[in-house]
Design an enzyme around this catalytic site. Structure first.
Site, PDB file in Angstrom:
ATOM      1  N   HIS A 212       0.867  -1.179   0.000  1.00  0.00           N
ATOM      2  CA  HIS A 212       0.000   0.000   0.000  1.00  0.00           C
ATOM      3  C   HIS A 212       0.902   1.227   0.000  1.00  0.00           C
ATOM      4  O   HIS A 212       1.623   1.474   0.967  1.00  0.00           O
ATOM      5  CB  HIS A 212      -0.922   0.001   1.218  1.00  0.00           C
TER       6      HIS A 212
ATOM      7  N   ASP B 218       1.290   4.972   0.106  1.00  0.00           N
ATOM      8  CA  ASP B 218       0.979   6.381   0.333  1.00  0.00           C
ATOM      9  C   ASP B 218       2.129   7.195  -0.259  1.00  0.00           C
ATOM     10  O   ASP B 218       3.274   7.057   0.185  1.00  0.00           O
ATOM     11  CB  ASP B 218       0.853   6.678   1.823  1.00  0.00           C
TER      12      ASP B 218
ATOM     13  N   ASP C  89      -7.532   1.632   2.341  1.00  0.00           N
ATOM     14  CA  ASP C  89      -7.412   2.411   3.571  1.00  0.00           C
ATOM     15  C   ASP C  89      -8.235   3.697   3.517  1.00  0.00           C
ATOM     16  O   ASP C  89      -8.015   4.613   4.294  1.00  0.00           O
ATOM     17  CB  ASP C  89      -5.934   2.747   3.829  1.00  0.00           C
TER      18      ASP C  89
ATOM     19  N   HIS D 234      -5.807  10.068   0.718  1.00  0.00           N
ATOM     20  CA  HIS D 234      -6.364  10.406   2.029  1.00  0.00           C
ATOM     21  C   HIS D 234      -5.348  11.072   2.941  1.00  0.00           C
ATOM     22  O   HIS D 234      -5.707  11.986   3.689  1.00  0.00           O
ATOM     23  CB  HIS D 234      -6.968   9.158   2.698  1.00  0.00           C
TER      24      HIS D 234
END
Length: 929
Positions: free
Chosen positions: A14, A16, A126, A351
């Site tokens: 994941h 980010d 997420d 996010h």
């Protein structure tokens, strides 16, 4: 050998792009990760595949540094070993607009097709909750599933998950959207790292799988168990094939496979033999304790949300419609520039970015991206407006003389619009190329006579206005065929009320020298001031109290709304993710504070008052907060209080009412010098209702005022986009905002709408201590809202349309006197449809077709009728209108669209389409080839 269970192990990371490290530090780690992935895949087929986190921007980021690796990367993508898409980025759901989400899917699919085939996986590992229209959006993108980690189950500190009850009985569920669309939902019940770092060592593997198999079986509805081999920025487990072989030897009754999402979904669907739980609508963790919902990211760094709202509105509600209209006049549609502007904006939509929950360096870079995207949008807007204005027939102003200053006002919203706006005009220019000495140029401009001028519309009627002389100004043109052309000019700012500008259309005005031929229309030039401290128009009456709050009387319903606009301040010892008011403290308000009040504006078209509050609030939290942050005390257990020391907070509020206004506009400015606090503005509705309505993505959603029984958090703040509304059968109050995404309907007996204006905190939060001093948001802030009373049905009475229009800036373009193909008052597309909201007008990059989108705000079927509004549309509907999905792909399904050709000279060609309850409707319009 048949196996009782199958363990699907999916390799992923994941990613980010930015969070607890600045972008470039994460970027460099990404390059290393991708290098290791390509090397591992080159070694042989035993490492079967890798899921690239659902976002194609990872490819861009990698190739930016390693362009020489493109061939290797493409080979593994086309071989199906690196699985990409469907998104450009993994965006937040509640803080990004519907159109931004559609562009994200469109760009992700287009980019993925350049390398291979986009995955059809609705991937939200997420995302901080999911909007109710997600199933419909997935279905319209050809996706029948959603994988997600939040929204139906408590998630707390360091992403720990609770074993408590939640909406679904299994990790597999049926999720039904607002319109009835259904997808198979896969909840990462044990998080998207439940198969992380699988041991190769036999004894470690025995313990690991003994625990992991039981964890997955607890929630799985079938024999197919999902294990996500990766986590946030997780390096690739290169020895996974060996770890799988160890597991297979230890647990022969389980089939361990290095899998992928498509194979896992097929296996689940084949194995399902029981009824799944059905979850309907939004996934906001409504049935949890409320402490770990991360909802207060909606108010972290409010300035980012304001910049995002402005950037989205410029692109989707101004630049795209104007470029589409200019395209009808033959101007090339700037597809590549739009893609660049959207990508730059969307890079702020993950996010951890738009939610304001990263380290300070991340958010500084975001401000630059917002500026870059805005500059591109403004360039497109200027080019398009100039092209259209050049085609508007302004010869009707010739009678006013050669120094008449015509200008065109554009309404790019989907509804007819009236409002007060300001336009800057050059009354005269002297170009440097004319060769006059600079002193002579300056003298002529300074001595220019501006007296005796009026504003007129295209019919020659005088329009009430205020003119501000801005004096001598410098400017320049950048022609396409020669060097830049500097000039000096005399500039004025004209403020007036533009009335009844058609939807997706324009009206033309001119500032001219007054003559006897002017037909006056200034009968309504009386003041809007009323009473001792009030304002009044046909619709509303406003009275201001000594404390600066105001009362609004809705003259249509007789409903009176009192004590609007009181400010509330409380301490906040939480973090960027979540708000926490210090225990035992009371809110401070301006209810007992006497305000300074004066008339700011008194014109025939608008009245305004300035209200100033001089307030003392605590300077910060006390010293306990610093200790608790360093000790990583989970924010609900913190005991810090507010400081005894105070600092001034001076709030300057301007409330205004225009002559034709259906709402009261509130603008507040303040210089924040305090830390660790939250500032809200309160609007008591005194309406008896157990629910309220909120603007969300392609939806006006109904939410309960009172939280579910499981909710323990004293705060029940929620997300909004354009507005929140409390209403009953007879009356309602809608509060629209610009980039103020957090609200709460208070349990105070008055159903007060509280809108967060500022939340100041000093740490990121989550899994460690990351100080964020810039999240205290010290310095100047300005916020804008509109208070819109109505008769109880905001859809049919236009209150919601007013709130949507509040989001959209006006565009104006000065032009000359010339003939043109378009009339001075022109609409291009006319539409009607009960309960429908207009969303988008753009051009398809592949077909060149015009694409129009609406969504049904209501739960009732409607009929959309769309037609050419004038000759300006040319032969727009002479070809074919067709039903499309959000990817702008033609959908041949029954007779959803009926093309209507003109029957006689009084009817325009157009089309009709049935819009189901809460349906998102996209119509493509192609010309005859």
């Amino acid at each position: 050998m048949s196996h009782a269970k199958r363990a699907h192990i999916i390799s992923h990371t994941h990613w980010d792009r930015e969070w607890y490290l600045p972008y470039e530090k994460h970027h460099m780690r990404l390059v290393s990760l991708m290098d290791s992935l390509l090397d591992r895949l080159d070694q042989g087929p035993d490492f079967k595949s890798f899921y690239l986190d659902g976002q194609t921007i990872i490819i861009e980021d990698y190739l930016q540094v390693r362009p020489d690796q493109k061939d290797r990367l493409v080979k593994h993508i086309q071989d199906g070993r690196i699985i990409i898409g469907p998104w450009y980025i993994l965006q937040d759901a509640f803080l990004t607009s519907g159109e931004a989400n559609v562009r994200n899917m469109q760009v992700g699919h287009r980019d993925a097709k350049r390398y291979g085939t986009p995955s059809k996986i609705g991937y939200y590992p997420d995302t901080f909750g999911l909007v109710g229209q997600t199933p419909q959006l997935m279905r319209q993108a050809g996706i029948d599933n959603v994988f997600f980690g939040r929204g139906v189950k408590p998630t707390g500190f360091n992403n720990t998950v609770s074993d408590g009850s939640y909406e679904s009985s299994f990790s597999e569920l049926l999720w039904e959207g607002s319109d009835g669309s259904r997808v198979l939902g896969i909840l990462f019940a044990n998080w998207y790292s439940n198969g992380n770092e699988i041991p190769v060592d036999v004894e470690e593997a025995r313990k690991y799988w003994g625990r992991k198999l039981a964890d997955a079986e607890k929630y799985a509805s079938t024999r197919e168990l999902l294990y996500m081999n990766g986590c946030d920025h997780q390096p690739i487990q290169l020895d996974l094939p060996e770890a799988i072989r160890t597991a297979q030897q230890l647990f022969p009754d389980v089939e361990f496979v290095h899998s992928n999402f498509a194979d896992y979904l097929a296996a689940v669907e084949q194995s399902l033999d029981r009824e799944l739980s059905k979850v309907k609508g939004e996934l906001r963790s409504q049935r949890t304790d409320g402490w770990g919902t991360l909802v207060n990211t909606a108010s972290a760094r409010v300035y980012l949300k304001q910049m995002n709202q402005a950037g989205q509105a410029l692109l989707e509600k101004v630049a795209e419609p104007l470029a589409s209209l200019a395209h009808l006049l033959g101007q090339e549609y700037p597809h590549d520039r739009f893609t660049y502007a959207w990508k730059t904006l969307m890079q702020n939509h993950p996010h951890d970015s738009i939610c304001g929950c990263s380290v300070d360096e991340v958010h500084r870079e975001m401000v630059t991206r917002f500026d870059k995207s805005r500059h591109v949008a403004e360039t497109i807007i200027a080019d398009s407006a100039r092209r259209i204005a050049d085609e508007v027939d302004t010869t009707g102003f010739e009678r006013w003389g050669k120094d008449a200053c015509p200008f065109v006002v554009f309404n790019t919203s989907g509804w007819e619009r009236s409002d007060v706006l300001s336009v800057e005009l050059d009354a005269a220019r002297l170009y440097f190329r004319e060769g006059l000495p600079l002193a002579e140029t300056t003298r002529r401009m300074n001595e220019l006579d501006l007296s005796g001028r009026i504003l007129v519309d295209s019919e020659g009627k005088e329009v009430a206005c205020t003119v501000e002389d801005l004096g001598l100004q410098f400017g320049y043109d950048l022609p396409d065929d020669c060097f830049r052309q500097p000039y000096s000019c005399r500039r004025v700012r004209i403020t007036f009320e533009a009335e009844n500008v058609p939807a997706l259309g324009l009206r033309t005005y001119a500032w001219v020298r007054k003559s006897g031929s002017a037909a006056t229309s200034l009968a309504a030039s009386s003041s809007l001031l009323a009473g001792k401290r009030g304002m009044e128009n046909e619709w509303l009456k406003v009275d201001i109290s000594n404390n600066g709050s105001f009362t609004v009387t809705d003259k249509q319903t007789g409903r009176i709304y009192k004590e609007l606009g009181i400010y509330e301040n409380v301490g906040d010892i939480g973090n960027e993710y979540m708000f926490k008011q210090p225990d035992g403290t009371e809110a401070l308000t301006t209810r007992e504070l006497r305000a300074e009040i004066r008339v700011l504006e008194d014109t025939p078209y608008r009245a305004a008052y300035e209200i100033i509050h001089h307030w003392e609030i605590p300077a910060s939290a006390d010293e306990v907060l610093d200790r608790e942050q360093r000790e990583l005390i989970y924010y609900p257990q913190r005991t810090a209080q507010r400081s005894k020391h105070t600092v001034p907070l001076i709030i300057r509020t301007v409330i205004s009412l225009s002559r034709g206004g259906k709402g009261v506009v509130v603008e507040a400015s303040f210089n924040n010098g305090a830390k660790d606090h939250r500032l809200r503005v309160l609007f008591p509705t005194d309406i008896v209702s157990t629910t309220h309505k909120v603007d969300s993505m392609f939806e006006v959603v109904v939410r309960e005022n009172k939280p579910a029984p499981e909710w323990e958090n004293p705060s029940n703040t929620q997300h909004q986009q354009a507005f929140v509304d409390v209403s009953d059968a007879a009356a309602g109050l809608t509060v629209a905002n610009l980039g103020l995404n957090e609200y709460e309907v208070l349990q105070d007996g008055r159903n007060t709408i509280a809108v967060t204006l500022l939340r100041a905190v000093g740490e990121l939060g989550d899994w460690g201590l990351f100080p964020t001093p810039e999240a205290q948001c010290l310095g100047e802030h300005t916020v804008r809202l509109e208070i819109i009373p109505h008769n109880g049905d905001g859809i049919t009475n236009g209150a919601y349309a007013e709130a949507y229009q509040f989001q959209i800036p006006w565009t104006a373009e000065q032009t000359g006197i010339h003939a043109g193909a378009w009339a001075p008052d022109t609409a291009v597309v006319a539409w009607s449809g009960a309960g429908l909201a207009f969303s988008s007008l753009k051009v398809n990059p592949d077909s060149g077709d015009l694409m129009l989108r609406w969504y049904n705000m209501s739960g009732h079927q409607s009929e959309l009728n769309c037609s050419a509004a004038s000759s300006a549309a040319g032969d727009l509907f002479s070809g074919e209108a067709y039903w499309s999905n959000i990817l702008e792909e033609r959908i041949d399904e029954g007779n959803r669209i009926i093309l209507k050709h003109a029957i006689d000279s009084s009817s325009a060609p157009g089309c009709s389409i049935h819009a189901g309850p809460c349906e998102i409707v996209t119509v493509g319009v192609s010309k005859n080839k």
